[in-house]
Scaffold this active site. Structure first.
Site, PDB file in Angstrom:
ATOM      1  CE  LYS A 266      -1.135   9.298  -0.799  1.00 35.32           C
ATOM      2  NZ  LYS A 266      -1.949   8.094  -0.490  1.00 35.32           N
TER       3      LYS A 266
ATOM      4  CB  SER B 199      -2.515   4.227   1.227  1.00 34.22           C
ATOM      5  OG  SER B 199      -2.039   3.444   0.167  1.00 34.22           O
TER       6      SER B 199
ATOM      7  CB  SER C 170       0.245   5.021  -1.686  1.00 28.41           C
ATOM      8  OG  SER C 170      -0.975   5.577  -1.227  1.00 28.41           O
TER       9      SER C 170
HETATM   10  N1  GLN Z   1      -1.217  -0.644  -1.300  1.00 25.03           N
HETATM   11  C1  GLN Z   1      -2.539  -0.625  -1.851  1.00 25.03           C
HETATM   12  C2  GLN Z   1      -2.471  -0.469  -3.347  1.00 25.03           C
HETATM   13  O1  GLN Z   1      -1.415  -0.496  -3.857  1.00 25.03           O
HETATM   14  C3  GLN Z   1      -3.326   0.470  -1.233  1.00 25.03           C
HETATM   15  C4  GLN Z   1      -3.093   1.784  -1.825  1.00 25.03           C
HETATM   16  C5  GLN Z   1      -3.889   2.848  -1.165  1.00 25.03           C
HETATM   17  O2  GLN Z   1      -4.523   2.627  -0.134  1.00 25.03           O
HETATM   18  N2  GLN Z   1      -3.893   4.011  -1.784  1.00 25.03           N
HETATM   19  O3  GLN Z   1      -3.455  -0.348  -3.998  1.00 25.03           O
END
Ligand code: GLN
Length: 484
Positions: free
Chosen positions: A75, A174, A150
């Site tokens: 990532k 994420s 994400s």
């Molecule tokens: N979807 C969650 C957020 O927007 C988790 C994001 C993540 O785990 N990086 O914060």
């Protein structure tokens, strides 16, 4: 389902000469090019071919590491020395990392091949991969839908066969939620199991690095390599790292061990908002587990309804502080025509951060500000403690907890982007693990009537990843392989 072969079997074929590693990497690069429309990668490492040549020679001379030749995408929030690290943000558009993330370094030391950096939500903030300066990533099962976020690019890279495994990060879901949307395995380790050195901080007390793969064997072997204490991250644990790749079976007398293997089901995770087809798929697997002599135990996680609120107060607070460093001075984008220092800070940040990042910086600054700190931040910290205590109680009774990963399957691009609260609710089953620091995994268990993947989540107590691996392996080998 799961037509995939664990990488260890492919490595045997490379060793015997039946498969060429160089040709394999060339194939991946061609496939990445062919699947460019998915937008899974921000950067491709062309030097992967060169690495493949070196490692193939090492394999044949018997001196290669544990992950020899495994092709891995990472990532784009993870630094790799001399390569771009943008966090999918315009503010880091031309930034090149000056050191390598410990987890990635460990992969390289075991002779894995890093094939590129994957697309993600800007600074890992999002649930759909739509908040990226590189544009959205498309779900390979239906290109009109999101891959989740994400770590959407990392999930798609594995689901679309663009690499053997990938690394993502999980602050509130994420890894697990995009794994569910794309039909792959994704594991978030215990907080502190894997060093965060080199991971661009979003919410430092929540962030974890973990693997995506198509087989539980590959999840285990990557996890085994990336785990462990690191002197560059004082929050990384000193506990010994189990040989996860050998933790994939129950002891011989399985009927006995399964008597001891108790699976908790919390009704709080099956309430309003959960799509009926996901519930059906999960009930089916719960029945199957019962028939296979696992004990299913009802449990309660009473504070679950406060997880999203506590998560967004605490993570935005940490993010507002962590992202203060992007001010145009030291690295990344600098607004060209600023009239003063303050104006440079303001203009650089205004021009280069995307709207979700700005929203979170404002919210986080607000909850930390004098007068509101006690009302929001301190209260959310208390809630975090209650959530941890709920899990402590539950894990006195059960080994693992089974829940849905996400209330819906992959939604349409743009469906939720104008409604942040709706978007935040897609994390309703995943944020609790980050609030409590416990590990969790997504296992793909079926498809809905539109052919979209359905996932389930298993959670375990801190530093008990091996329980997740054993139950996942049992499900993979005995349940998933029997599905059409
Ligand atoms: N979807 C969650 C957020 O927007 C988790 C994001 C993540 O785990 N990086 O914060």
């Amino acid at each position: 389902m799961l037509p995939y072969t664990p990488y260890s079997e492919i490595l045997e074929k490379i060793k015997s000469g039946e498969v060429s590693l160089v040709a394999r990497v060339e194939n991946f690069l061609e496939r990445i090019e062919k699947k460019k429309h998915l937008n899974a990668f921000n950067f491709i490492f062309e030097d992967a071919i060169e690495k493949a040549r070196e490692i193939e020679a090492k394999i044949h001379s018997g001196s290669a590491g544990k992950l020899a030749g495994m092709v891995i995408a990472v990532k784009d929030v993870l630094s790799v020395k001399d390569k771009p690290t943008t966090c999918s943000s315009n503010i880091l558009k031309n930034f090149k990392a000056i050191y390598t993330t410990t987890a990635v370094k460990k992969l390289i030391e075991e002779d894995a091949i890093i094939i590129g950096k994957t697309n993600c939500d800007e600074f890992a903030m999002g649930s759909s991969n739509e908040n990226s300066a590189f544009g959205p990533v498309l779900n390979p099962h239906d290109n009109t839908r999101v891959p989740g976020g994400s770590s959407g690019g990392s999930a798609v890279a594995v689901a679309a066969g663009l690499c053997d495994a990938s690394l993502g990060t999980d602050t509130g879901g994420s890894i697990r939620q995009p794994a569910a949307f794309c039909g792959v395995l994704g594991l978030k380790p215990t907080y502190g199991r894997v060093s965060r050195y080199g991971l661009t901080a979003f919410a430092s007390s929540f962030d974890s690095i973990g693997p995506f793969a198509n087989t539980i064997e590959d999840i285990a072997s990557v996890l085994e390599v990336i785990s462990g204490h690191d002197e560059n991250d004082s929050t990384s644990s000193r506990l010994p790292v189990p040989k996860f790749s050998e933790e994939l079976t129950f002891p011989k007398d399985r009927s006995k061990s399964s008597e001891n293997m108790k699976i908790g089901i919390a009704e709080e995770y099956f309430g309003e908002g959960l799509k009926a087809e996901i519930k059906d798929n999960i009930n089916q697997i719960i029945n199957w587990l019962k028939n296979n002599e696992f004990q299913i135990v009802p449990i309660h996680l009473p504070h679950n309804e406060y997880t999203i609120a506590a998560y967004y107060v605490l993570t935005t607070a940490e993010a507002s502080s962590n992202l203060a460093r992007y001010d145009g001075t030291r690295y990344g984008f600098r607004a060209p025509e600023a009239s003063s220092l303050i104006d440079m800070y303001k203009s650089s940040r205004s021009q280069a951060f995307g709207s979700e990042v700005k929203r979170r910086i404002m919210l986080g600054t607000y909850v930390l500000s004098s007068g509101y700190y006690d009302a929001y931040y301190r209260k959310a910290q208390k809630v975090r403690r209650f959530i941890k205590e709920d899990f402590d109680k539950a894990f006195n009774e059960v080994d693992v907890i089974l829940t849905p990963t996400s209330p819906t399957t992959a939604f349409k691009i743009d469906e939720k982007s104008s409604d942040p609260l709706q978007m935040y609710l897609s994390d309703i089953y995943t944020t609790s693990a980050n609030l409590a620091g416990i590990p969790g995994i997504n296992i793909p268990i079926g498809k809905d009537s539109s052919g979209l993947p359905v996932g389930m989540q298993l959670l375990a107590n801190q530093f008990e990843e091996e329980k997740l691996l054993r139950v996942s392996a049992f499900i993979q080998n005995n349940y998933l392989r029997s599905l059409k």
